[in-house]
Design an enzyme around this catalytic site. Structure first.
Site, PDB file in Angstrom:
ATOM      1  N   PRO A 302       0.811  -1.281   0.074  1.00 29.09           N
ATOM      2  CG  PRO A 302       0.082  -0.933   2.338  1.00 29.09           C
ATOM      3  CD  PRO A 302       0.839  -1.833   1.250  1.00 29.09           C
ATOM      4  N   GLY A 303       0.412   2.031  -0.851  1.00 33.05           N
ATOM      5  CA  GLY A 303       1.038   3.529  -0.853  1.00 33.05           C
ATOM      6  C   GLY A 303       0.206   4.646  -0.416  1.00 33.05           C
ATOM      7  NE  ARG A 341      -2.373  11.721  -7.884  1.00 36.10           N
ATOM      8  CZ  ARG A 341      -3.499  11.476  -7.564  1.00 36.10           C
ATOM      9  NH1 ARG A 341      -4.473  12.415  -6.991  1.00 36.10           N
ATOM     10  NH2 ARG A 341      -4.104  10.466  -8.027  1.00 36.10           N
ATOM     11  CE1 TYR A 345      -1.473   9.993 -12.549  1.00 38.90           C
ATOM     12  CE2 TYR A 345      -3.152  11.150 -11.148  1.00 38.90           C
ATOM     13  CZ  TYR A 345      -1.853  10.459 -11.289  1.00 38.90           C
ATOM     14  OH  TYR A 345      -1.014  10.179 -10.337  1.00 38.90           O
ATOM     15  CB  CYS A 371       4.511  30.134 -16.824  1.00 43.18           C
ATOM     16  SG  CYS A 371       5.108  31.486 -15.718  1.00 43.18           S
ATOM     17  CD  GLU A 372       2.668  24.270 -19.048  1.00 37.72           C
ATOM     18  OE1 GLU A 372       1.788  24.131 -19.688  1.00 37.72           O
ATOM     19  OE2 GLU A 372       4.079  24.103 -19.504  1.00 37.72           O
TER      20      GLU A 372
HETATM   21  C1  LIG Z   1       2.266   2.484  -7.337  1.00 39.90           C
HETATM   22  C2  LIG Z   1       2.814   1.084  -6.754  1.00 39.90           C
HETATM   23  C3  LIG Z   1       2.206   0.616  -5.468  1.00 39.90           C
HETATM   24  C4  LIG Z   1       1.324   1.423  -4.418  1.00 39.90           C
HETATM   25  O1  LIG Z   1      -0.004   1.664  -4.915  1.00 39.90           O
HETATM   26  P1  LIG Z   1      -1.107   2.629  -4.255  1.00 39.90           P
HETATM   27  O2  LIG Z   1      -1.937   2.633  -5.197  1.00 39.90           O
HETATM   28  O3  LIG Z   1      -0.356   3.862  -3.920  1.00 39.90           O
HETATM   29  O4  LIG Z   1      -1.415   1.625  -2.996  1.00 39.90           O
HETATM   30  C5  LIG Z   1       2.545  -0.654  -5.111  1.00 39.90           C
HETATM   31  N1  LIG Z   1       3.336  -1.438  -5.924  1.00 39.90           N
HETATM   32  C6  LIG Z   1       3.611  -0.993  -6.998  1.00 39.90           C
HETATM   33  C7  LIG Z   1       4.342  -1.987  -7.905  1.00 39.90           C
HETATM   34  C8  LIG Z   1       3.288   0.176  -7.684  1.00 39.90           C
HETATM   35  O5  LIG Z   1       3.579   0.402  -8.962  1.00 39.90           O
END
Ligand SMILES: *Cc1c(COP(=O)(O)O)cnc(C)c1O
Length: 442
Positions: A302-303, A341, A345, A371-372
């Site tokens: 998880p990120g 972001r 997207y 400046c965009e």
């Molecule tokens: C980006 C990524 C994550 C984290 O994804 P989240 O959507 O931020 O949880 C984990 N593993 C890989 C390989 C990724 O590219």
């Protein structure tokens, strides 16, 4: 406690954001206008308690479902700075890194190298050597070119490097195209469907410099659908059975990637992540049992769901432009240089006036200072009709992919990251100065 809080103010979007009766916005128990005065703007805020709670949501649920045979890895690309690795370590997380820079940042605060997993589809020879020099625990090998080079380099050092092999299961995570990484033709991993993944595993097993521990896949980001990880596990366990049968390879570790979505808008669904993980764990146990496979050591990465709702960005209004019959703009002192972001997207955000409420509201595009003409943080946001220069604006849920995607475009210095705790606040990353901006110029 809850009733008391309700009486004092109104909770917005997540329970760490609150509008007090006097109109001021509070984040993690702190007055946002006061923080803006104290630290200046633009300003990244991070709620340390929320960050830790999000880590614990994973570590606890993993322990409950798998005992000691599982590890959540924090995907550092979501937000990478030293303090976050200290916290991840204290909370018992492993870490995903995608570059020597991320590895170096983690190691610089004593993050255990054996709990670092080195990712990426474009690792250079120098990257491979760097990671071997620093004894990172695992490489997540993306492709055959990397596999050969890593094996060569490891063998020449007399090592057997632990690796997971990244395969592409061909799952569409029902999400935005730009962040979809599980279907067959993406640039990450080696596809199952074409038979290439099988050849990849077979080749890895032949190479002397490698200890192949298992498989990795990552189907995408902002996953809301219940079935995505179950479908992924169906595909992966079938593949595990195939390689066990045909190659005698027992998958000791399975990493199913990251990707749970978070709420950016009041209208977004919220996900009960622990409940989802229990479901995934149950499904994996069922599938491996029915296929006669041992239950692998389980990992997720998880990120976003660790850091997103721990973050908020605060700006000061520079100008308000009203073009009658066309559009109203609120222009702020930051922009795509600290949050690219929306231009990238069309990412949605909740935008709030941080100082007050008002009897009348208007609809504005929140525009940055770069400046965009595409430098918009968010179109069509509702802010007080009398919004004016000097007011503070908060953009919510910016903990993930904001600081880490920030640039010096237009030679703007990147904002500081200030951590908020129940006791107070402290600087985790200082503001970039004008001298920082010319520090690399010869
Ligand atoms: C980006 C990524 C994550 C984290 O994804 P989240 O959507 O931020 O949880 C984990 N593993 C890989 C390989 C990724 O590219």
């Amino acid at each position: 406690m809850d009733a008391e809080r309700e009486a004092q103010g109104q909770v917005i979007l997540t329970d760490n954001i609150e509008r007090k009766a006097d109109g001021r916005l509070f984040f993690a128990g702190h007055s946002v206008p006061d923080l803006a005065e104290q630290y200046g703007t633009p300003l990244y805020l991070m709620d340390e308690q929320r960050l830790r709670a999000n880590c614990r949501m994973y570590t606890r649920t993993f322990r409950e479902c798998f005992g000691g045979r599982a590890l959540p890895l924090y995907a550092g690309k979501a937000a990478s700075f030293r303090q976050i690795y200290r916290i991840a370590d204290e909370e018992g997380m492993g870490v995903d890194a995608v570059s020597p820079g991320e590895i170096h940042t983690a190691l610089s605060v004593g993050f255990p190298a054996e709990k670092i997993f080195f990712h990426g589809d474009g690792k250079t020879d120098a990257d491979i050597r760097f990671a071997l020099d620093h004894q990172v625990g695992y490489f997540i090998v993306d492709n055959p070119d990397e596999l050969e080079q890593l094996a060569l380099e490891a063998a020449s050092r007399g090592l057997r490097q632990k690796v997971l092999l990244r395969v592409t299961p061909g799952i569409d995570p029902h999400t935005y195209k730009a962040i979809n990484t599980g279907t067959v033709d993406v640039k990450f991993g080696v596809p199952l469907e074409t038979g290439q993944a099988f050849a990849f595993v077979r080749r890895a097993l032949e190479l002397p410099g490698l200890e192949v521990r298992g498989l990795h896949c990552h189907v995408g980001s902002e996953v809301f659908d219940e079935s995505v990880f179950e479908d992924t596990i169906d595909v992966m366990t079938a593949f595990m059975a195939e390689v066990q049968q045909k190659l005698g390879f027992v998958t000791d570790m399975l990493n199913v990637g990251g990707g749970y979505g978070v709420r950016y808008l009041e209208t977004d669904r919220s996900i009960d992540i622990p409940a989802r993980i229990r479901q995934v764990a149950g499904h994996l146990k069922e599938r491996t049992e029915s296929l006669g496979l041992p239950l692998p050591y389980f990992m997720m990465e998880p990120g976003r769901s660790i850091v997103a709702d721990a973050g908020m960005t605060v700006y000061t209004v520079s100008s308000v432009k009203r073009i009658p019959g066309y559009k109203y703009y609120v222009v702020i002192d930051g922009g795509m240089s600290d949050n690219p972001r929306y231009p990238l997207y069309q990412a949605p955000y909740t935008v709030l006036h941080a100082d007050r409420e008002a009897p009348f509201y208007a609809v504005y595009d929140l525009a940055g200072r770069c400046c965009e003409s595409g430098d918009i943080i968010q179109p069509m946001v509702r802010l007080p009709a009398d919004t004016k220069r000097g007011d503070h604006i908060a953009v919510c849920t910016t903990g993930a992919y904001n600081y880490s995607m920030a640039s010096n475009y237009n030679r703007l210095g990147r904002p500081p990251v200030v951590m908020l705790t129940p006791e107070g606040s402290y600087v985790a990353v200082r503001r970039e100065t004008l001298d920082d901006l010319i520090a690399l110029d010869c």
